[in-house]
Design a protein around this motif. Structure first.
Motif, PDB file in Angstrom:
ATOM      1  N   GLU A  61       0.816  -1.210   0.000  1.00 18.39           N
ATOM      2  CA  GLU A  61       0.000   0.000   0.000  1.00 18.39           C
ATOM      3  C   GLU A  61       0.853   1.265   0.000  1.00 18.39           C
ATOM      4  N   ALA A  62       2.151   1.127   0.251  1.00 18.58           N
ATOM      5  CA  ALA A  62       3.011   2.307   0.359  1.00 18.58           C
ATOM      6  C   ALA A  62       3.262   2.919  -1.016  1.00 18.58           C
ATOM      7  N   LYS A  63       3.313   4.239  -1.066  1.00 16.63           N
ATOM      8  CA  LYS A  63       3.566   4.968  -2.300  1.00 16.63           C
ATOM      9  C   LYS A  63       4.689   5.988  -2.067  1.00 16.63           C
ATOM     10  N   LYS A  64       5.488   6.211  -3.099  1.00 17.34           N
ATOM     11  CA  LYS A  64       6.561   7.192  -2.980  1.00 17.34           C
ATOM     12  C   LYS A  64       5.963   8.591  -2.873  1.00 17.34           C
ATOM     13  N   PRO A  65       6.375   9.386  -1.876  1.00 19.30           N
ATOM     14  CA  PRO A  65       5.853  10.752  -1.742  1.00 19.30           C
ATOM     15  C   PRO A  65       6.152  11.581  -2.987  1.00 19.30           C
ATOM     16  N   GLU A  66       5.240  12.488  -3.307  1.00 19.17           N
ATOM     17  CA  GLU A  66       5.401  13.299  -4.509  1.00 19.17           C
ATOM     18  C   GLU A  66       6.626  14.204  -4.435  1.00 19.17           C
ATOM     19  N   ASP A  67       7.005  14.637  -3.226  1.00 12.31           N
ATOM     20  CA  ASP A  67       8.152  15.541  -3.095  1.00 12.31           C
ATOM     21  C   ASP A  67       9.462  14.782  -2.858  1.00 12.31           C
ATOM     22  N   TRP A  68       9.426  13.469  -3.040  1.00 11.37           N
ATOM     23  CA  TRP A  68      10.648  12.679  -2.840  1.00 11.37           C
ATOM     24  C   TRP A  68      11.580  12.879  -4.027  1.00 11.37           C
ATOM     25  N   ASP A  69      12.777  13.373  -3.769  1.00 10.83           N
ATOM     26  CA  ASP A  69      13.755  13.629  -4.831  1.00 10.83           C
ATOM     27  C   ASP A  69      14.784  12.506  -4.837  1.00 10.83           C
ATOM     28  N   ASP A  70      14.754  11.659  -5.850  1.00 13.21           N
ATOM     29  CA  ASP A  70      15.680  10.523  -5.924  1.00 13.21           C
ATOM     30  C   ASP A  70      16.724  10.704  -7.018  1.00 13.21           C
ATOM     31  N   LYS A  71      16.919  11.961  -7.460  1.00 12.66           N
ATOM     32  CA  LYS A  71      17.984  12.243  -8.431  1.00 12.66           C
ATOM     33  C   LYS A  71      19.252  12.607  -7.658  1.00 12.66           C
ATOM     34  N   GLU A  72      20.279  11.736  -7.790  1.00 18.22           N
ATOM     35  CA  GLU A  72      21.511  11.946  -7.036  1.00 18.22           C
ATOM     36  C   GLU A  72      22.319  13.127  -7.576  1.00 18.22           C
ATOM     37  N   PHE A  73      22.287  13.354  -8.889  1.00 17.65           N
ATOM     38  CA  PHE A  73      23.023  14.457  -9.517  1.00 17.65           C
ATOM     39  C   PHE A  73      22.058  15.307 -10.336  1.00 17.65           C
ATOM     40  N   ILE A  74      22.335  16.617 -10.397  1.00 13.75           N
ATOM     41  CA  ILE A  74      21.522  17.531 -11.184  1.00 13.75           C
ATOM     42  C   ILE A  74      22.441  18.465 -11.962  1.00 13.75           C
ATOM     43  N   TRP A 107      26.548  21.364 -26.095  1.00 12.01           N
ATOM     44  CA  TRP A 107      26.890  21.843 -24.756  1.00 12.01           C
ATOM     45  C   TRP A 107      25.912  21.305 -23.713  1.00 12.01           C
ATOM     46  N   GLU A 108      26.471  20.891 -22.572  1.00  7.40           N
ATOM     47  CA  GLU A 108      25.666  20.441 -21.442  1.00  7.40           C
ATOM     48  C   GLU A 108      26.259  21.035 -20.179  1.00  7.40           C
ATOM     49  N   PRO A 109      25.442  21.478 -19.257  1.00  7.01           N
ATOM     50  CA  PRO A 109      25.977  22.032 -18.008  1.00  7.01           C
ATOM     51  C   PRO A 109      26.635  20.942 -17.170  1.00  7.01           C
ATOM     52  N   LYS A 110      27.515  21.320 -16.302  1.00  2.00           N
ATOM     53  CA  LYS A 110      28.175  20.378 -15.410  1.00  2.00           C
ATOM     54  C   LYS A 110      27.156  19.737 -14.471  1.00  2.00           C
ATOM     55  N   ARG A 111      27.490  18.528 -14.005  1.00  6.36           N
ATOM     56  CA  ARG A 111      26.630  17.821 -13.059  1.00  6.36           C
ATOM     57  C   ARG A 111      27.188  18.000 -11.656  1.00  6.36           C
ATOM     58  N   ILE A 112      26.317  18.281 -10.712  1.00  9.27           N
ATOM     59  CA  ILE A 112      26.717  18.441  -9.321  1.00  9.27           C
ATOM     60  C   ILE A 112      25.812  17.586  -8.438  1.00  9.27           C
ATOM     61  N   LYS A 113      26.259  17.363  -7.204  1.00  8.64           N
ATOM     62  CA  LYS A 113      25.456  16.624  -6.240  1.00  8.64           C
ATOM     63  C   LYS A 113      24.156  17.377  -5.959  1.00  8.64           C
ATOM     64  N   ASN A 114      23.085  16.638  -5.903  1.00  8.62           N
ATOM     65  CA  ASN A 114      21.788  17.230  -5.617  1.00  8.62           C
ATOM     66  C   ASN A 114      21.642  17.453  -4.111  1.00  8.62           C
ATOM     67  N   PRO A 115      21.549  18.697  -3.661  1.00  6.37           N
ATOM     68  CA  PRO A 115      21.441  18.929  -2.213  1.00  6.37           C
ATOM     69  C   PRO A 115      20.139  18.397  -1.618  1.00  6.37           C
ATOM     70  N   ASP A 116      19.128  18.151  -2.451  1.00  6.08           N
ATOM     71  CA  ASP A 116      17.835  17.650  -1.957  1.00  6.08           C
ATOM     72  C   ASP A 116      17.688  16.139  -2.139  1.00  6.08           C
ATOM     73  N   TYR A 117      18.781  15.494  -2.519  1.00  4.75           N
ATOM     74  CA  TYR A 117      18.722  14.041  -2.777  1.00  4.75           C
ATOM     75  C   TYR A 117      18.428  13.284  -1.481  1.00  4.75           C
ATOM     76  N   LYS A 118      17.435  12.419  -1.523  1.00  4.93           N
ATOM     77  CA  LYS A 118      17.031  11.648  -0.337  1.00  4.93           C
ATOM     78  C   LYS A 118      17.361  10.170  -0.463  1.00  4.93           C
ATOM     79  N   GLY A 119      18.012   9.788  -1.551  1.00  3.72           N
ATOM     80  CA  GLY A 119      18.304   8.374  -1.755  1.00  3.72           C
ATOM     81  C   GLY A 119      17.206   7.700  -2.556  1.00  3.72           C
ATOM     82  N   LYS A 120      17.458   6.438  -2.936  1.00  4.76           N
ATOM     83  CA  LYS A 120      16.464   5.681  -3.681  1.00  4.76           C
ATOM     84  C   LYS A 120      15.310   5.309  -2.748  1.00  4.76           C
ATOM     85  N   TRP A 121      14.111   5.615  -3.167  1.00  5.10           N
ATOM     86  CA  TRP A 121      12.964   5.325  -2.310  1.00  5.10           C
ATOM     87  C   TRP A 121      12.689   3.834  -2.272  1.00  5.10           C
ATOM     88  N   LYS A 122      12.446   3.337  -1.070  1.00  2.00           N
ATOM     89  CA  LYS A 122      12.099   1.937  -0.888  1.00  2.00           C
ATOM     90  C   LYS A 122      10.826   1.852  -0.057  1.00  2.00           C
TER      91      LYS A 122
END
Length: 282
Positions: free
Chosen positions: A99-112, A163-178
């Motif tokens: 029944e569990a669902k990933k929250p809509e505000d869950w950010d699972d992108k490690e790099f942005i 051209w692509e911008p550099k990738r940096i660590k996502n400060p809002d990254y919460k990890g892979k949702w489980k």
């Protein structure tokens, strides 16, 4: 089977009883053939193995009252574990909450993409290829017949691709949702998972790629010390004899190989002599 190796099986089952007991024992001594039924499987295809008697490694598998086990090879412990965790004998204690669902505000992108990184001015104007400045017009080039000569193009070393911008660590990254774990409603513990109260027979089923594997000295008991004693009385006394037999076999094989090489040399010499005789006659 050539150079058979014995793999005696030792099964120790520690049942919750007061005194030690041997449930089954087979040392393959005189008359053992009357106690076993030989399988005819693969016999018609001439692929069935043969019963032989020799010495090899002694394997022990002990099950304890807490469902842990230990495996002994040559009476030395090589592996331990638990029947609960190493095999799926029971349903898992916990499962993912369906029944569990990933929250809509869950950010699972490690790099942005770095929002501060800007595309350099004129970047898109850099061509992918440029004219080869070292190329020269051939001497035999005729503009009237061949058209206007243009230098061939080569890859532009300054072109770096889109051209692509550099990738940096996502400060809002919460990890892979489980999904969270919950108790499995289908789980039912079995504290006697290692107990086989109606065990009456012992069968050995072996599939092997290379021939030469045999089983011997089977015992089922709740007494680990007796099992170790049996190992020393059987495999322990035969292991050195087996090594001597193996060494003698290897020495005989070397002698046979040497004899074959000598015969080959003799035949070769005889062939050369015959060719020389024919040459002389001619």
């Amino acid at each position: 089977m050539a150079n058979p190796k014995l793999l005696p099986i030792l099964l120790l089952s520690l049942f919750a009883i007061a005194s030690a007991k041997v449930f089954f024992e087979e040392r393959f001594e005189d008359g053992w053939e009357n106690q076993w039924v030989k399988s005819d499987w693969k016999k018609d295809e001439n692929m069935a193995g043969e019963w032989n008697y020799t010495s090899g490694k002694w394997n022990g598998d002990a099950n304890n009252k807490d469902a842990t086990y230990s495996i002994l090879i040559d009476n030395v412990e090589k592996q331990t574990g638990s029947l609960y965790s190493d095999w799926d004998l029971l349903p898992p204690k916990t499962i993912k909450d369906p029944e569990a669902k990933k929250p809509e505000d869950w950010d699972d992108k490690e790099f942005i993409a770095d929002p501060e990184d800007k595309k350099p001015e004129g970047y898109d104007d850099i061509p992918k290829e440029i004219a080869d400045t070292e190329a020269t017009k051939p001497d035999d080039w005729d503009d009237e017949e061949d058209g206007e000569w243009t230098a061939p193009t080569i890859a532009n070393p300054d072109y770096k691709g889109p051209w692509e911008p550099k990738r940096i660590k996502n400060p809002d990254y919460k990890g892979k949702w489980k999904a969270p774990l919950i108790d499995n409603p289908d789980f039912k513990d079995d504290p006697d998972i290692y107990v086989f109260p109606k065990l009456k027979y012992v069968g050995v089923e072996l599939w092997q790629v290379k021939s030469g594997t045999l089983f011997d000295n089977v015992v089922i008991t709740d007494d680990p010390e007796y099992a170790k004693q049996l190992a020393e009385e059987t495999w322990g006394k035969q292991k050195d004899e087996s090594k001597d037999d193996s060494a003698d076999t290897d020495a005989d094989d070397e002698d046979d190989d040497a004899g074959e090489e000598t015969d080959a040399e003799d035949k070769s010499d005889a062939s050369e002599d015959k060719e020389e005789d024919v040459h002389d006659e001619l």
